[in-house]
Design an enzyme around this catalytic site. Structure first.
Site, short mmCIF file in Angstrom:
data_model
loop_
_atom_site.label_atom_id
_atom_site.label_comp_id
_atom_site.label_asym_id
_atom_site.label_seq_id
_atom_site.Cartn_x
_atom_site.Cartn_y
_atom_site.Cartn_z
N HIS A 23 -5.63 0.48 -1.09
CA HIS A 23 -5.92 -0.85 -0.57
C HIS A 23 -5.44 -1.85 -1.61
CE1 HIS A 23 -9.41 0.35 2.39
NE2 HIS A 23 -8.22 0.74 2.79
N HIS B 112 -4.77 6.84 0.73
CA HIS B 112 -4.05 5.58 0.81
C HIS B 112 -4.70 4.57 -0.10
CE1 HIS B 112 -7.09 4.57 3.92
NE2 HIS B 112 -6.77 3.32 3.72
N GLU C 45 0.83 -1.19 0.00
CA GLU C 45 0.00 0.00 0.00
C GLU C 45 0.86 1.24 0.00
OE1 GLU C 45 -2.93 0.07 2.88
OE2 GLU C 45 -3.57 -1.98 2.50
ZN ZN Z 1 -7.62 1.65 4.51
#
Ligand code: ZN
Length: 128
Positions: A72, A70, A25
């Site tokens: 995934h 962010h 990630e």
């Molecule tokens: Zn997350």
């Protein structure tokens, strides 16, 4: 600051970094200029699990940001409980990107984890 959208080039950059980081990630903080999200502070060495990405964001020094971004590793782009705690602390706009990292595989949430509109704007990004 009222956020009116995200620069198209910035979104493309986010999608590209997310894809090239996968299955790891990536996480970062969003910065805005004149109400348009146009800059990202990427966290170095973001680890492979969602929890780690989020914890690293918590440890960021006090940089002024309007929110977070962010990725995934899979197609699920719903915020986790850890994500929600982070959202409450880092600003008003939070982008989560999931596989396959195209222009339809991201979502913007508010600090409470509710989906919010984030228009993609065609703007010229100025030189730093
Ligand atoms: Zn997350």
């Amino acid at each position: 600051m009222k956020i009116i959208g995200i620069a198209h080039a910035t979104l493309e950059f986010i999608l590209k970094v997310s894809e090239s980081s996968a299955p790891q990630e990536f996480a970062g903080l969003l910065r805005a200029e004149k109400g348009i999200i146009s800059d990202i502070i990427i966290l170095p060495g973001t680890e492979s699990s969602d929890r780690n990405a989020v914890i690293k964001l918590f440890m960021m020094p006090n940089i002024s940001s309007v929110g977070s971004v962010h990725s995934h590793p899979g197609p699920n782009i719903k915020p986790s409980k850890a994500d929600l705690r982070l959202f409450g602390k880092t600003g008003s706009h939070h982008i989560i990107v999931g596989a396959p990292y195209d222009e339809n595989s991201w979502q913007c949430y508010d600090a409470d984890g509710q989906v919010q509109e984030l228009p993609v704007l065609e703007v010229e990004l100025g030189e730093e």
